[in-house]
Design an enzyme around this catalytic site. Structure first.
Site, mmCIF file in Angstrom:
data_model
loop_
_atom_site.group_PDB
_atom_site.id
_atom_site.type_symbol
_atom_site.label_atom_id
_atom_site.label_comp_id
_atom_site.label_asym_id
_atom_site.label_seq_id
_atom_site.Cartn_x
_atom_site.Cartn_y
_atom_site.Cartn_z
ATOM 1 N N HIS A 1 45.394 -39.664 -25.157
ATOM 2 C CA HIS A 1 44.836 -38.835 -24.093
ATOM 3 C C HIS A 1 45.887 -38.375 -23.089
ATOM 4 C CE1 HIS A 1 41.797 -36.963 -21.706
ATOM 5 N NE2 HIS A 1 42.171 -37.628 -20.628
ATOM 6 N N HIS B 1 44.065 -34.607 -21.090
ATOM 7 C CA HIS B 1 44.261 -35.080 -19.710
ATOM 8 C C HIS B 1 44.656 -33.964 -18.747
ATOM 9 C CE1 HIS B 1 44.270 -38.212 -16.838
ATOM 10 N NE2 HIS B 1 45.576 -38.381 -16.742
ATOM 11 N N ASN C 1 40.352 -41.034 -19.869
ATOM 12 C CA ASN C 1 40.092 -41.738 -18.610
ATOM 13 C C ASN C 1 38.658 -41.554 -18.135
ATOM 14 O OD1 ASN C 1 41.287 -39.003 -18.155
ATOM 15 N ND2 ASN C 1 40.721 -39.406 -16.028
ATOM 16 N N HIS D 1 49.066 -34.895 -13.152
ATOM 17 C CA HIS D 1 49.290 -36.068 -14.022
ATOM 18 C C HIS D 1 50.740 -36.160 -14.500
ATOM 19 C CE1 HIS D 1 45.002 -36.473 -13.872
ATOM 20 N NE2 HIS D 1 44.782 -35.384 -14.569
#
Length: 465
Positions: free
Chosen positions: A315, A352, A230, A325
């Protein structure tokens, strides 16, 4: 099969049984000293610009074809374009060859890049050390790399695993630990989030340059296999930047066309006895999208008699018991997990989440609108899912975990570190995770991995669900 190889197989089986003795899932009790994670200042030694006018910098290599007989060499010159050629020769030859590449630049808000060179060296010999030079005149710089062995089912090979690295003091510790690990990685599988330049005002792209110089000590000598995260999106319409992934795609090339992929963000490579599939968590992945159609066609192509180890990089993790997340990868999991089980993927690595976690072999594919089955269950056809987003970036660690620890979670710890995957043969590989606070040889978590195609035994490390 020779007696020595048979003996190795038997030894691996015995070791796997001992090492993977079942215990309860572990939330590590290791207490990491609480320290703020900060980026290294711009005048740090690791960011030093090489001396001389227009000297090449930010040198990095990655596999340049589908099978490991080509290498993409990339670098940046700042003052003028200079030469885009690479001079190279094998260790046992004095005959120097030349490959020519191309040059590109880009702008991002008020930043203008240097001259970014990409050159693909083709028709290399397997398992051969090559020296190469970039630049011209007094500022020519020399490096080397070793090509992988020829693709085959029992070819041993060792991968390093790093994610979410950034350029903090902790990032430097992670890279140093990887370099000094006695289990010597031969290539790095990088699961996304490189420079974290987007954490700076206006996505300061100078931090792409510093990151390239920081990692050059590894990336110039062994290929890093890139996954987009990201922090590579760099979508900033508030400053007029509306093309996603612009800095990443200009700076980091991958061999997606060599395998028939349609985009740089998803592609496969063969390397030794492994088939690596890179996926994009931040490109469209729903039904009928290019990535969906490509993966649907790609998985059946994998010949496990040639490349027994099927490994996927992405990811955003699908199985994540941290509150950070949490369930962000759920829609992608719903789309693709049945394929992973069907094709017996061995391992899935993601980043991530800025911590470490390893799952058991689980799947959650039984649900339909009638049965209501929506809980992960032990599944020996499923991959082991590993989150390795603990590279050390300035955003710090994810320390808040769900409680109790889910039964699918075998080991989790909020510490910075890296991992290695040491493939022994078609049936066994040894995986280990190394935290930065330990000595270089210390393994904080490990397991013997049994191949799902050739040796699909229960390799669980915790009690049954």
């Amino acid at each position: 099969m020779g007696a020595s190889r048979t003996g190795c197989y038997l030894l691996a089986v015995v070791l796997a049984a001992v090492m993977n003795a079942a215990i309860a899932g572990i939330t590590s009790s290791f207490i990491r000293k609480v320290e703020k994670t900060v980026d290294m200042p711009l005048d740090s030694d690791v960011f030093r610009v090489p001396p001389g006018y227009n000297a090449p910098q930010q040198v990095h290599i990655t596999q340049g074809d589908h099978v490991g007989k080509a290498m993409i060499v990339s670098w940046v010159t700042v003052d003028e374009p200079g030469s885009s050629k690479v001079v190279y020769w094998s260790e046992n030859s004095q005959h120097k060859k030349v490959a020519r590449g191309n040059i590109r630049t880009y702008t991002y808000f008020n930043y203008t890049s240097g001259y970014i060179h990409h050159c693909t060296i083709r028709n290399l010999e397997y398992n051969t050390k090559y020296y190469y030079e970039v630049g011209i005149g007094n500022t020519t710089r020399s490096f080397w790399f070793t090509t992988p062995p020829e693709v085959g089912p029992d070819v041993p090979y060792t991968f390093g695993l790093i994610g979410d690295l950034g350029q903090s003091f902790d990032s430097n510790r992670t890279l140093t630990h990887y370099e000094r690990n006695p289990i010597k990685g031969q290539a790095v599988l990088f699961v996304g989030d490189l420079s974290y330049a987007d954490n700076y005002p206006n996505h300061d792209n100078v931090r792409w340059d510093t990151w390239g110089r920081f990692v050059e000590r590894s990336t110039a000598y062994q290929p890093w296999i890139w996954t987009a995260g990201n922090h590579e999106i760099d979508f900033a319409p508030e400053i007029g930047e509306t093309k996603p992934f612009k800095p990443f795609t200009k700076r980091y090339h991958v061999p997606y066309k060599a395998s028939g992929s349609t985009e740089t963000f998803w592609y496969p490579i063969k390397r030794a006895s492994a088939y690596i599939i890179v996926l994009s968590s931040y490109s469209a992945y729903g039904k009928y999208t290019p990535q969906y159609k490509w993966l649907e066609e790609e998985l059946p192509k994998v010949n496990r008699t040639e490349t027994p180890w099927l490994i996927v990089l992405m990811h955003s993790p699908w199985y994540n018991s941290y509150n950070y997340h949490y369930m962000e990868g759920e829609t992608m999991r719903v789309m693709y997990e049945p394929w992973f089980v069907q094709h017996k993927v061995d391992l899935v690595f993601a980043g991530h989440v800025h911590a470490y976690e390893r799952s058991e072999r689980v799947s959650n594919v039984a649900y339909d609108i009638v049965n209501g089955k929506c809980t992960p269950v032990r599944d020996q056809s499923a991959p082991v899912y590993i989150t390795i987003g603990d590279g050390g970036n300035l955003e710090g660690l994810a320390t808040n975990m769900t409680d109790p620890q889910p039964e699918y979670s075998a080991f989790r710890e909020a510490s910075f570190g890296h991992a290695t995957l040491d493939i022994k043969n078609r049936t066994h590989a040894y995986y280990s995770w190394h935290r930065n606070q330990d000595g270089y040889a210390v393994e904080a978590d490990s397991m013997w991995v049994s191949n799902r195609f050739w040796h699909p035994v229960d390799d669980s490390t915790t009690t049954k669900l």
